[in-house]
Design an enzyme around this catalytic site. Structure first.
Site, mmCIF file in Angstrom:
data_model
loop_
_atom_site.group_PDB
_atom_site.id
_atom_site.type_symbol
_atom_site.label_atom_id
_atom_site.label_comp_id
_atom_site.label_asym_id
_atom_site.label_seq_id
_atom_site.Cartn_x
_atom_site.Cartn_y
_atom_site.Cartn_z
ATOM 1 N N GLU A 58 0.850 -1.191 0.000
ATOM 2 C CA GLU A 58 0.000 0.000 0.000
ATOM 3 C C GLU A 58 0.887 1.242 0.000
ATOM 4 O OE1 GLU A 58 -3.126 0.379 2.907
ATOM 5 O OE2 GLU A 58 -3.479 2.470 2.339
ATOM 6 N N ASP A 133 -2.713 12.055 -2.845
ATOM 7 C CA ASP A 133 -2.859 13.519 -2.849
ATOM 8 C C ASP A 133 -3.235 13.982 -4.255
ATOM 9 O OD1 ASP A 133 -1.837 14.186 -0.080
ATOM 10 O OD2 ASP A 133 -0.144 13.049 -0.859
ATOM 11 N N LYS A 137 -4.107 22.153 -7.809
ATOM 12 C CA LYS A 137 -3.725 23.273 -8.688
ATOM 13 C C LYS A 137 -3.004 22.752 -9.917
ATOM 14 C CE LYS A 137 -3.185 26.710 -5.085
ATOM 15 N NZ LYS A 137 -2.232 27.242 -4.120
ATOM 16 N N ASP A 169 -11.304 10.450 -4.799
ATOM 17 C CA ASP A 169 -12.565 11.208 -4.793
ATOM 18 C C ASP A 169 -12.384 12.491 -5.601
ATOM 19 O OD1 ASP A 169 -10.766 12.407 -3.036
ATOM 20 O OD2 ASP A 169 -12.359 13.267 -1.807
ATOM 21 N N THR A 204 -13.646 4.602 4.808
ATOM 22 C CA THR A 204 -13.099 5.356 5.943
ATOM 23 C C THR A 204 -13.932 6.609 6.231
ATOM 24 O OG1 THR A 204 -11.684 6.608 4.470
ATOM 25 C CG2 THR A 204 -10.734 4.630 5.449
ATOM 26 N N LYS A 205 -13.620 7.261 7.366
ATOM 27 C CA LYS A 205 -14.307 8.499 7.736
ATOM 28 C C LYS A 205 -14.068 9.557 6.668
ATOM 29 C CE LYS A 205 -13.828 8.504 12.638
ATOM 30 N NZ LYS A 205 -12.954 9.050 13.642
ATOM 31 N N PHE A 206 -12.837 9.603 6.174
ATOM 32 C CA PHE A 206 -12.497 10.564 5.132
ATOM 33 C C PHE A 206 -13.399 10.371 3.916
ATOM 34 C CE2 PHE A 206 -10.341 11.151 1.080
ATOM 35 C CZ PHE A 206 -9.999 12.487 1.145
ATOM 36 N N GLU A 207 -13.596 9.127 3.575
ATOM 37 C CA GLU A 207 -14.412 8.804 2.402
ATOM 38 C C GLU A 207 -15.883 9.159 2.637
ATOM 39 O OE1 GLU A 207 -13.469 4.883 1.181
ATOM 40 O OE2 GLU A 207 -15.055 4.806 -0.304
HETATM 41 C C1 LIG Z 1 -4.326 12.108 0.884
HETATM 42 S S1 LIG Z 1 -3.395 11.026 1.865
HETATM 43 C C2 LIG Z 1 -4.343 9.522 1.831
HETATM 44 C C3 LIG Z 1 -4.015 8.607 2.955
HETATM 45 C C4 LIG Z 1 -4.723 7.238 2.948
HETATM 46 N N1 LIG Z 1 -4.367 6.440 1.803
HETATM 47 C C5 LIG Z 1 -6.222 7.377 3.064
HETATM 48 O O1 LIG Z 1 -6.936 6.840 2.211
HETATM 49 O O2 LIG Z 1 -6.692 8.005 4.020
HETATM 50 C C6 LIG Z 1 -1.997 10.625 0.839
HETATM 51 C C7 LIG Z 1 -0.838 10.037 1.619
HETATM 52 O O3 LIG Z 1 0.157 9.607 0.709
HETATM 53 C C8 LIG Z 1 1.428 9.865 1.257
HETATM 54 N N2 LIG Z 1 2.372 9.935 0.139
HETATM 55 C C9 LIG Z 1 2.341 10.783 -0.907
HETATM 56 N N3 LIG Z 1 3.341 10.526 -1.763
HETATM 57 C C10 LIG Z 1 4.022 9.476 -1.232
HETATM 58 C C11 LIG Z 1 5.171 8.754 -1.650
HETATM 59 N N4 LIG Z 1 5.792 9.052 -2.792
HETATM 60 N N5 LIG Z 1 5.615 7.756 -0.874
HETATM 61 C C12 LIG Z 1 4.983 7.445 0.299
HETATM 62 N N6 LIG Z 1 3.886 8.092 0.739
HETATM 63 C C13 LIG Z 1 3.421 9.100 -0.015
HETATM 64 C C14 LIG Z 1 1.247 11.178 2.015
HETATM 65 O O4 LIG Z 1 2.219 11.338 3.021
HETATM 66 C C15 LIG Z 1 -0.158 11.016 2.570
HETATM 67 O O5 LIG Z 1 -0.140 10.453 3.853
#
Ligand SMILES: C[S@@+](CC[C@H](N)C(=O)[O-])C[C@H]1O[C@@H](n2cnc3c(N)ncnc32)[C@H](O)[C@@H]1O
Length: 229
Positions: A58, A133, A137, A169, A204-207
């Protein structure tokens, strides 16, 4: 598409980020048990997990809510979470300890570096990329992790018959990802367009918040084509 080498664009910003006392305690006390050092070349998963089993990676697990639930629900699979965000790593390790989850390991680092340097080709069963993420922008779109170069790298690590599962999303990112993934000769779409949610993937809660705000959750589930390298 950008021609900047994959490893030069970071898909994350390392923030100092406050850790709760529990996260700090877990990070300091449990790293030896749950974290894997990925600085020494290709990893040997049989020795890391003490058994031979399919491996699912993951990428960017955040606070690891889904990660822990999925790993606990599939004890015969080895899981590896890769994340740069320390509070999330601490949080997930405390969950692993309290729920006695021993088929999950963590690598702290950039998933792009880890995939390219530490994961043998055609060695894994699947990759989960949940809510990456979106970098909304336009000038930041190049930071999105899902690019043609990333897809080529990720697909090369998946064994024949394995899968790549992304969920987002962010509608525009979802469409861009669908185009990028569909263009890969190493993968084929398991669905026509977007896929159905795998019932084992927890909401998840976020979702839930995203759904309440009226955003669609887009699922992309691609399979590694048997003939591809
Ligand atoms: C928007 S969050 C989503 C977190 C989780 N997957 C969720 O569904 O709640 C994106 C996560 O990806 C991590 N992330 C982004 N680029 C990454 C990379 N190249 N390697 C490891 N983690 C990364 C960020 O630190 C962040 O915690």
């Amino acid at each position: 598409m950008s021609d900047i080498p994959l490893s030069h664009i970071k898909s994350f910003v390392r923030r100092a980020g406050r850790m709760t006392d529990l996260q700090k305690k877990s990070y300091q006390g449990l790293s030896d048990r749950y974290c894997v050092d990925a600085t020494q070349g290709l990893l040997d998963f049989t020795s890391i997990y003490g058994r031979q089993a399919p491996l699912v990676i993951e990428i960017g697990f955040g606070m690891g809510i889904s990660t822990a639930i999925i790993a606990q629900g599939e004890p015969l699979t080895n899981f590896l979470g890769i994340e740069v965000h320390r509070p999330g790593i601490g949080k997930l390790m405390s969950e692993m300890e309290s729920k006695k989850i021993d088929n999950l390991k963590i690598i702290e680092g950039d998933a792009v570096d880890v995939l390219s340097r530490s994961i043998p080709e055609a060695s894994i069963r699947g990759i989960h990329l949940f809510f990456p993420d979106p970098w909304p922008k336009k000038k930041h779109h190049k930071r999105r992790i899902l690019s043609p170069a990333f897809v080529a790298l990720a697909a090369s690590r998946i064994a024949a018959g394995g899968y790549f599962y992304m969920v987002t999303d962010w509608e525009e990112y979802a469409h861009e990802a669908l185009v990028t993934l569909s263009a890969s000769t190493a993968l084929r779409n398991s669905a026509t367009g977007f896929a159905e949610r795998r019932e084992w993937r927890p909401v998840t809660k976020f979702e839930m918040k995203a759904i309440k705000a009226g955003r669609l959750i887009r699922e992309l589930y691609f399979l590694k084509t048997p003939a591809s390298p």
